[in-house]
Design a protein around this motif. Structure first.
Motif, PDB file in Angstrom:
ATOM      1  N   ASP A 220       0.843  -1.189   0.000  1.00  0.00           N
ATOM      2  CA  ASP A 220       0.000   0.000   0.000  1.00  0.00           C
ATOM      3  C   ASP A 220       0.882   1.244   0.000  1.00  0.00           C
ATOM      4  OD1 ASP A 220      -2.352   1.433  -0.041  1.00  0.00           O
ATOM      5  OD2 ASP A 220      -3.086   0.676   1.884  1.00  0.00           O
ATOM      6  N   GLU A 221       0.373   2.290  -0.626  1.00  0.00           N
ATOM      7  CA  GLU A 221       1.083   3.570  -0.693  1.00  0.00           C
ATOM      8  C   GLU A 221       0.204   4.589   0.011  1.00  0.00           C
ATOM      9  OE1 GLU A 221       2.468   4.227  -4.671  1.00  0.00           O
ATOM     10  OE2 GLU A 221       2.835   6.356  -4.323  1.00  0.00           O
ATOM     11  N   LEU A 222       0.765   5.298   0.996  1.00  0.00           N
ATOM     12  CA  LEU A 222      -0.034   6.176   1.853  1.00  0.00           C
ATOM     13  C   LEU A 222       0.457   7.613   1.793  1.00  0.00           C
ATOM     14  CD1 LEU A 222      -0.299   4.028   5.124  1.00  0.00           C
ATOM     15  CD2 LEU A 222      -1.997   4.258   3.289  1.00  0.00           C
ATOM     16  N   SER A 223      -0.508   8.541   1.819  1.00  0.00           N
ATOM     17  CA  SER A 223      -0.206   9.975   1.935  1.00  0.00           C
ATOM     18  C   SER A 223      -0.889  10.512   3.174  1.00  0.00           C
ATOM     19  CB  SER A 223      -0.734  10.726   0.709  1.00  0.00           C
ATOM     20  OG  SER A 223      -0.729  12.125   0.955  1.00  0.00           O
ATOM     21  N   ILE A 224      -0.190  11.343   3.952  1.00  0.00           N
ATOM     22  CA  ILE A 224      -0.827  11.942   5.134  1.00  0.00           C
ATOM     23  C   ILE A 224      -1.554  13.242   4.789  1.00  0.00           C
ATOM     24  CG2 ILE A 224       0.761  10.865   6.762  1.00  0.00           C
ATOM     25  CD1 ILE A 224       1.932  13.802   7.164  1.00  0.00           C
ATOM     26  N   GLY A 225      -1.493  13.704   3.544  1.00  0.00           N
ATOM     27  CA  GLY A 225      -2.215  14.935   3.185  1.00  0.00           C
ATOM     28  C   GLY A 225      -1.670  15.510   1.897  1.00  0.00           C
ATOM     29  N   ASP A 226      -2.391  16.477   1.361  1.00  0.00           N
ATOM     30  CA  ASP A 226      -2.046  17.012   0.045  1.00  0.00           C
ATOM     31  C   ASP A 226      -0.999  18.124   0.133  1.00  0.00           C
ATOM     32  OD1 ASP A 226      -3.670  15.217  -1.219  1.00  0.00           O
ATOM     33  OD2 ASP A 226      -5.391  16.578  -1.321  1.00  0.00           O
ATOM     34  N   TYR A 227       0.218  17.730   0.471  1.00  0.00           N
ATOM     35  CA  TYR A 227       1.354  18.637   0.490  1.00  0.00           C
ATOM     36  C   TYR A 227       2.609  17.798   0.309  1.00  0.00           C
ATOM     37  CZ  TYR A 227       0.086  17.169   5.160  1.00  0.00           C
ATOM     38  OH  TYR A 227      -0.352  16.423   6.221  1.00  0.00           O
ATOM     39  N   VAL A 228       3.685  18.455  -0.115  1.00  0.00           N
ATOM     40  CA  VAL A 228       4.948  17.753  -0.379  1.00  0.00           C
ATOM     41  C   VAL A 228       5.961  18.126   0.695  1.00  0.00           C
ATOM     42  CG1 VAL A 228       6.848  17.440  -2.016  1.00  0.00           C
ATOM     43  CG2 VAL A 228       4.497  17.684  -2.864  1.00  0.00           C
ATOM     44  N   LEU A 229       6.538  17.119   1.306  1.00  0.00           N
ATOM     45  CA  LEU A 229       7.586  17.303   2.305  1.00  0.00           C
ATOM     46  C   LEU A 229       8.927  16.922   1.692  1.00  0.00           C
ATOM     47  CD1 LEU A 229       5.509  15.564   5.094  1.00  0.00           C
ATOM     48  CD2 LEU A 229       6.097  17.993   5.061  1.00  0.00           C
ATOM     49  N   THR A 230      10.022  17.306   2.364  1.00  0.00           N
ATOM     50  CA  THR A 230      11.356  17.002   1.819  1.00  0.00           C
ATOM     51  C   THR A 230      11.634  15.506   1.822  1.00  0.00           C
ATOM     52  OG1 THR A 230      12.286  17.326   4.015  1.00  0.00           O
ATOM     53  CG2 THR A 230      12.331  19.213   2.519  1.00  0.00           C
ATOM     54  N   ASN A 231      10.988  14.762   2.721  1.00  0.00           N
ATOM     55  CA  ASN A 231      11.151  13.305   2.739  1.00  0.00           C
ATOM     56  C   ASN A 231       9.999  12.664   3.492  1.00  0.00           C
ATOM     57  OD1 ASN A 231      12.134  12.486   5.640  1.00  0.00           O
ATOM     58  ND2 ASN A 231      13.216  14.378   5.140  1.00  0.00           N
ATOM     59  N   GLY A 232       9.939  11.348   3.442  1.00  0.00           N
ATOM     60  CA  GLY A 232       8.806  10.625   4.028  1.00  0.00           C
ATOM     61  C   GLY A 232       8.928  10.343   5.520  1.00  0.00           C
ATOM     62  N   GLY A 233       9.929  10.928   6.186  1.00  0.00           N
ATOM     63  CA  GLY A 233      10.130  10.654   7.614  1.00  0.00           C
ATOM     64  C   GLY A 233       8.992  11.143   8.494  1.00  0.00           C
ATOM     65  N   LEU A 234       8.595  12.384   8.309  1.00  0.00           N
ATOM     66  CA  LEU A 234       7.484  12.905   9.131  1.00  0.00           C
ATOM     67  C   LEU A 234       6.196  12.124   8.868  1.00  0.00           C
ATOM     68  CD1 LEU A 234       8.278  16.743   9.002  1.00  0.00           C
ATOM     69  CD2 LEU A 234       8.363  15.276  11.031  1.00  0.00           C
ATOM     70  N   PRO A 235       5.818  11.862   7.611  1.00  0.00           N
ATOM     71  CA  PRO A 235       4.631  11.015   7.392  1.00  0.00           C
ATOM     72  C   PRO A 235       4.749   9.648   8.077  1.00  0.00           C
ATOM     73  CG  PRO A 235       5.207  12.119   5.355  1.00  0.00           C
ATOM     74  CD  PRO A 235       6.299  12.440   6.344  1.00  0.00           C
ATOM     75  N   ALA A 236       5.922   9.037   8.028  1.00  0.00           N
ATOM     76  CA  ALA A 236       6.093   7.728   8.692  1.00  0.00           C
ATOM     77  C   ALA A 236       5.864   7.866  10.190  1.00  0.00           C
ATOM     78  CB  ALA A 236       7.490   7.170   8.412  1.00  0.00           C
ATOM     79  N   MET A 237       6.370   8.947  10.794  1.00  0.00           N
ATOM     80  CA  MET A 237       6.170   9.143  12.236  1.00  0.00           C
ATOM     81  C   MET A 237       4.700   9.370  12.572  1.00  0.00           C
ATOM     82  SD  MET A 237       9.507  11.150  13.639  1.00  0.00           S
ATOM     83  CE  MET A 237      10.299  11.872  12.213  1.00  0.00           C
ATOM     84  N   VAL A 238       3.980  10.055  11.681  1.00  0.00           N
ATOM     85  CA  VAL A 238       2.536  10.254  11.881  1.00  0.00           C
ATOM     86  C   VAL A 238       1.825   8.899  11.886  1.00  0.00           C
ATOM     87  CG1 VAL A 238       0.436  11.165  10.787  1.00  0.00           C
ATOM     88  CG2 VAL A 238       2.459  12.626  11.004  1.00  0.00           C
ATOM     89  N   VAL A 239       2.183   8.036  10.938  1.00  0.00           N
ATOM     90  CA  VAL A 239       1.570   6.701  10.860  1.00  0.00           C
ATOM     91  C   VAL A 239       1.908   5.894  12.119  1.00  0.00           C
ATOM     92  CG1 VAL A 239       1.621   4.488   9.615  1.00  0.00           C
ATOM     93  CG2 VAL A 239       1.448   6.656   8.339  1.00  0.00           C
ATOM     94  N   ILE A 240       3.178   5.931  12.523  1.00  0.00           N
ATOM     95  CA  ILE A 240       3.603   5.155  13.704  1.00  0.00           C
ATOM     96  C   ILE A 240       2.861   5.620  14.952  1.00  0.00           C
ATOM     97  CG2 ILE A 240       5.547   4.684  15.251  1.00  0.00           C
ATOM     98  CD1 ILE A 240       7.342   4.960  12.641  1.00  0.00           C
ATOM     99  N   ASP A 241       2.770   6.920  15.138  1.00  0.00           N
ATOM    100  CA  ASP A 241       2.097   7.471  16.318  1.00  0.00           C
ATOM    101  C   ASP A 241       0.627   7.056  16.337  1.00  0.00           C
ATOM    102  OD1 ASP A 241       0.518   9.663  17.825  1.00  0.00           O
ATOM    103  OD2 ASP A 241       2.594  10.093  18.404  1.00  0.00           O
TER     104      ASP A 241
END
Ligand code: 4G0
Length: 221
Positions: free
Chosen positions: A125-146
């Motif tokens: 599965d490919e997941l997005s935390i919202g309609d914006y672009v970040l420099t890398n997927g680290g923050l989205p991964a932390m959002v998912v983990i939390d």
């Protein structure tokens, strides 16, 4: 539950995952969280993880070899492999609930202009935390983990779980107050001090509905 993260920036993950409920879940053994550096699966002197896109264009693309080797080393057939990307399916509380039932998650964090398309063959599965672009997927991964961690059975206390239940009816939360009963001229609604629990519940439901109508009419359908 075991969660592994494959990232170019493992240093990012110190801090947010070392405090509060995630730290507690890790210490209690309910969550086994491992951060892996993608460069550990390169073989050249420069630990190359990216390259220029075929066909030209700006930026760099994550090359397939290190990610394939890492996933082959870290995942087995029990592993649910996720890719964080702005082109992913929207990450919601319902998706988090579904992920909280898996025994092993592996989160791939991209950066640059994205992943070589062949990497998608590894991914469930490919997941997005919202309609914006970040420099890398680290923050989205932390959002998912939390989000997933607080849904692992036993991580929330009984009180917190019961309270959470009352908020997961698809409405925004009702207004809450604590002492003092009057603060700088602002009074706590009389009904909350009445001791009439049926009336209080009615009031809270009504307030949650009004607030949701006002701020998030999309949630009411
Ligand atoms: C893959 C996720 C990863 C492709 C990742 C960028 C936002 C999110 C990344 C790109 C991310 C999100 C094509 C720019 C890394 N940014 N919204 N950045 N491209 O979840």
């Amino acid at each position: 539950m075991k969660i592994e993260v494959l990232t170019l920036f493992p240093e990012m993950f110190a801090g947010p995952l070392d405090v509060s409920m995630v730290a507690r879940a890790r210490k209690s053994g309910l969550l086994d969280l491992q951060i892996r550096n993608l460069r550990d699966w390169t073989h050249d002197r420069h630990k190359t993880v990216d390259d220029r896109p075929f066909g030209g264009g700006p930026g760099m693309v994550l090359k397939p070899e290190p990610i394939f080797e890492a996933v082959e080393a870290l995942a087995d057939n029990q592993t649910h492999v996720l890719m964080m990307s702005p082109a992913g399916r929207s990450f919601t509380q319902a998706v988090a609930r579904e992920l909280s039932t898996k025994q092993h998650l592996l989160l791939l964090c991209g950066s640059y202009e994205g992943f070589d398309e062949r990497i998608r063959t590894l991914v469930h599965d490919e997941l997005s935390i919202g309609d914006y672009v970040l420099t890398n997927g680290g923050l989205p991964a932390m959002v998912v983990i939390d989000t997933v961690t607080r849904l692992i059975p036993g991580v929330l206390g009984d009180d917190e779980s019961a309270q959470d239940e009352s908020f997961s009816h698809g409405l925004l939360e009702y207004p809450q107050y604590t002492r003092p009963a009057e603060f700088r001229g602002m009074k706590v609604p009389e009904i909350l001090m009445s001791g009439n629990h049926a009336e209080i519940e009615r009031w809270r439901r009504e307030q949650a509905r009004l607030r949701t109508q006002e701020r998030r009419p999309d949630l009411l359908g």
